[in-house]
Design a protein around this motif. Structure first.
Motif, PDB file in Angstrom:
ATOM      1  N   TYR B 153       0.824  -1.252   0.025  1.00 26.54           N
ATOM      2  CA  TYR B 153      -0.074  -0.104  -0.037  1.00 26.54           C
ATOM      3  C   TYR B 153       0.626   1.410   0.074  1.00 26.54           C
ATOM      4  O   TYR B 153       0.395   2.425  -0.746  1.00 26.54           O
ATOM      5  CB  TYR B 153      -0.741   0.064   1.290  1.00 26.54           C
ATOM      6  N   GLU B 154       2.105   1.371   0.679  1.00 25.62           N
ATOM      7  CA  GLU B 154       2.933   2.313   0.729  1.00 25.62           C
ATOM      8  C   GLU B 154       3.571   2.436  -0.679  1.00 25.62           C
ATOM      9  O   GLU B 154       4.060   3.802  -0.775  1.00 25.62           O
ATOM     10  CB  GLU B 154       3.951   2.008   1.890  1.00 25.62           C
ATOM     11  N   ARG B 155       3.586   1.508  -1.512  1.00 26.49           N
ATOM     12  CA  ARG B 155       4.134   1.764  -2.891  1.00 26.49           C
ATOM     13  C   ARG B 155       2.907   2.485  -3.892  1.00 26.49           C
ATOM     14  O   ARG B 155       3.041   3.478  -4.490  1.00 26.49           O
ATOM     15  CB  ARG B 155       4.518   0.784  -3.553  1.00 26.49           C
ATOM     16  N   VAL B 156       1.734   1.800  -3.659  1.00 26.67           N
ATOM     17  CA  VAL B 156       0.664   2.138  -4.730  1.00 26.67           C
ATOM     18  C   VAL B 156      -0.298   3.068  -4.220  1.00 26.67           C
ATOM     19  O   VAL B 156      -1.004   3.618  -5.242  1.00 26.67           O
ATOM     20  CB  VAL B 156      -0.049   0.828  -5.145  1.00 26.67           C
ATOM     21  N   ALA B 157      -0.511   3.455  -3.065  1.00 26.01           N
ATOM     22  CA  ALA B 157      -1.545   4.446  -2.732  1.00 26.01           C
ATOM     23  C   ALA B 157      -0.924   5.702  -2.329  1.00 26.01           C
ATOM     24  O   ALA B 157      -0.142   5.813  -1.428  1.00 26.01           O
ATOM     25  CB  ALA B 157      -2.583   3.901  -1.600  1.00 26.01           C
ATOM     26  N   PRO B 162       5.144   7.355   1.507  1.00 25.22           N
ATOM     27  CA  PRO B 162       6.033   8.357   2.246  1.00 25.22           C
ATOM     28  C   PRO B 162       6.423   9.756   1.465  1.00 25.22           C
ATOM     29  O   PRO B 162       6.428   9.418   0.350  1.00 25.22           O
ATOM     30  CB  PRO B 162       7.658   7.769   2.608  1.00 25.22           C
ATOM     31  N   SER B 163       6.190  10.823   1.915  1.00 26.94           N
ATOM     32  CA  SER B 163       6.631  11.995   1.232  1.00 26.94           C
ATOM     33  C   SER B 163       7.849  12.154   0.578  1.00 26.94           C
ATOM     34  O   SER B 163       8.934  11.599   1.247  1.00 26.94           O
ATOM     35  CB  SER B 163       6.580  13.230   2.073  1.00 26.94           C
ATOM     36  N   ILE B 164       7.895  12.543  -0.726  1.00 25.50           N
ATOM     37  CA  ILE B 164       9.289  12.528  -1.185  1.00 25.50           C
ATOM     38  C   ILE B 164      10.441  13.503  -0.674  1.00 25.50           C
ATOM     39  O   ILE B 164      11.485  13.386  -1.048  1.00 25.50           O
ATOM     40  CB  ILE B 164       9.041  12.865  -2.966  1.00 25.50           C
ATOM     41  N   GLN B 167      11.024  11.101   3.977  1.00 22.87           N
ATOM     42  CA  GLN B 167      10.631   9.925   4.152  1.00 22.87           C
ATOM     43  C   GLN B 167       9.659   9.422   5.357  1.00 22.87           C
ATOM     44  O   GLN B 167       8.995   8.388   5.503  1.00 22.87           O
ATOM     45  CB  GLN B 167      11.567   8.811   4.052  1.00 22.87           C
ATOM     46  N   ASN B 168       9.884  10.184   6.482  1.00 19.32           N
ATOM     47  CA  ASN B 168       9.179   9.771   7.787  1.00 19.32           C
ATOM     48  C   ASN B 168       7.710  10.399   7.970  1.00 19.32           C
ATOM     49  O   ASN B 168       7.155  10.301   9.006  1.00 19.32           O
ATOM     50  CB  ASN B 168       9.995  10.473   8.967  1.00 19.32           C
ATOM     51  N   VAL B 169       7.395  11.152   6.793  1.00 17.69           N
ATOM     52  CA  VAL B 169       6.135  11.772   6.740  1.00 17.69           C
ATOM     53  C   VAL B 169       5.389  11.348   5.693  1.00 17.69           C
ATOM     54  O   VAL B 169       5.693  11.096   4.763  1.00 17.69           O
ATOM     55  CB  VAL B 169       6.100  13.325   6.771  1.00 17.69           C
ATOM     56  N   LYS B 170       4.131  10.701   6.134  1.00 21.02           N
ATOM     57  CA  LYS B 170       3.184  10.284   5.070  1.00 21.02           C
ATOM     58  C   LYS B 170       2.485  11.457   4.402  1.00 21.02           C
ATOM     59  O   LYS B 170       2.333  12.427   5.192  1.00 21.02           O
ATOM     60  CB  LYS B 170       2.226   9.352   5.831  1.00 21.02           C
ATOM     61  N   VAL B 171       1.794  10.930   2.971  1.00 23.17           N
ATOM     62  CA  VAL B 171       1.339  12.062   2.442  1.00 23.17           C
ATOM     63  C   VAL B 171       0.177  12.569   3.202  1.00 23.17           C
ATOM     64  O   VAL B 171      -0.294  13.493   2.945  1.00 23.17           O
ATOM     65  CB  VAL B 171       1.052  11.594   0.878  1.00 23.17           C
TER      66      VAL B 171
END
Lengths: 200, 200
Positions: B153-157, B162-164, B167-171
């Motif tokens: 899910y972290e790859r496709v959704a 993770p924010s570009i 990396q420690n912050v999710k979108v």
């Protein structure tokens, strides 16, 4: 075990990054089905998950255009034969022009051939019903229906639309002019048009 | 003749621009089916062809981002509650950030709930098969599968990525920060990502 054609093995290798022998074995097991063979390789840990290598077979440019203060946006892919042409101002101004066309004229399809057959049939039925009981001969009726269908294509198919800059020039003619200028074939492969709120 | 609810008549009027009585009659004839009633009105010449009034129920912005010299392009719709907020720099920089995220990190869906059930099931089956014959207890196996599914899910959704930038912050956390700043709910309704040649 059936012989596996070399081009199938190559396609699977390109897709998964797995080795030649592994790909050949997976294809034999999957009876030549590439999707199934990919799943087999992934189960064995031999293929990257969700990895699409997808080599580009065409050159071109992705163009974007934002309209009306961000309420409408367009993304369009226009292809040519070489990266050299893709970088020319002539090609790039065509891409921009086409993106603006989509934003302003709101086509639904690239080509008239892309309109689903059921939609064309529904249009025909509507035009016929509109002219029922007018006592027109069948031949005349058919001609009128064809004419109306043509106007329909001019609304919904990008290549059939009149240019937003000059109603006497079709978008397909704009593209033909650019082809003559850059000396390469040019095609529009797809576009997306978003308007705020319409997806809800 | 069954009673036609007023909101159905209104929906058909909004869609076709036809009068109240005509819409009511067409709905009665179509037994309440809006699509069918639209076709009836069009046959009578009472509705505009291919016209979608589609009133915007949400505010927001369409953002675009062109990457790698025009080889990758992204279009994204981000919604908020008021046009006022849609015009603020805070909101607009979030839209730009999300478009860049899609360009760089190539998500396939907005939310993990958007991934089709068959795709999730296929992933699960692959993870299980990868760990077969390792003699792990079922409980441990399930946990590992859940963990792998989470990485999937972290790859496709998009919202799970993770924010570009960090990396420690999710979108989803980036969006939550913007919600706190502008004081309105913010949602991503859709995006498109084109890469030259991949459509062929």
């Amino acid at each position: 075990m059936a012989a596996i054609p070399a081009e199938q093995v190559k396609a699977l290798r390109d897709k998964t990054g797995a080795g030649f022998m592994e790909c050949k074995a997976a294809l034999a097991e999957a009876a030549g089905d590439i999707e199934e063979a990919t799943t087999i390789l992934r189960k064995r840990g031999l293929a990257q998950a969700a990895k699409k290598v997808g080599r580009s077979t065409q050159q071109g440019q992705i163009g974007a255009y934002i309209h009306a203060g961000g309420r409408i946006g367009v993304l369009i892919e226009v292809n040519c034969e070489s990266d050299f042409v893709a970088r020319t101002p002539d090609f790039q101004s065509l891409v921009k022009e086409l993106a603006m066309q989509v934003a302003a004229a709101d086509p639904k399809y690239v080509r008239r051939e892309d309109v689903p057959a059921e939609e064309v049939e529904r249009e025909r039925a509507i035009y016929r019903a509109q002219m029922e009981n007018q006592g027109k001969p069948a031949k005349v009726l058919d001609k009128i229906v064809d004419g109306k269908l043509n106007s329909f294509y001019e609304r919904v198919a990008l290549l059939d639309q009149p240019s937003i800059r000059d109603q006497n020039v079709k978008v397909s003619a704009l593209i033909a002019q650019a082809v003559a200028k850059v000396g390469e074939n040019i095609t529009v492969s797809r576009f997306a048009r978003f308007k705020v709120g319409e997806a809800a």
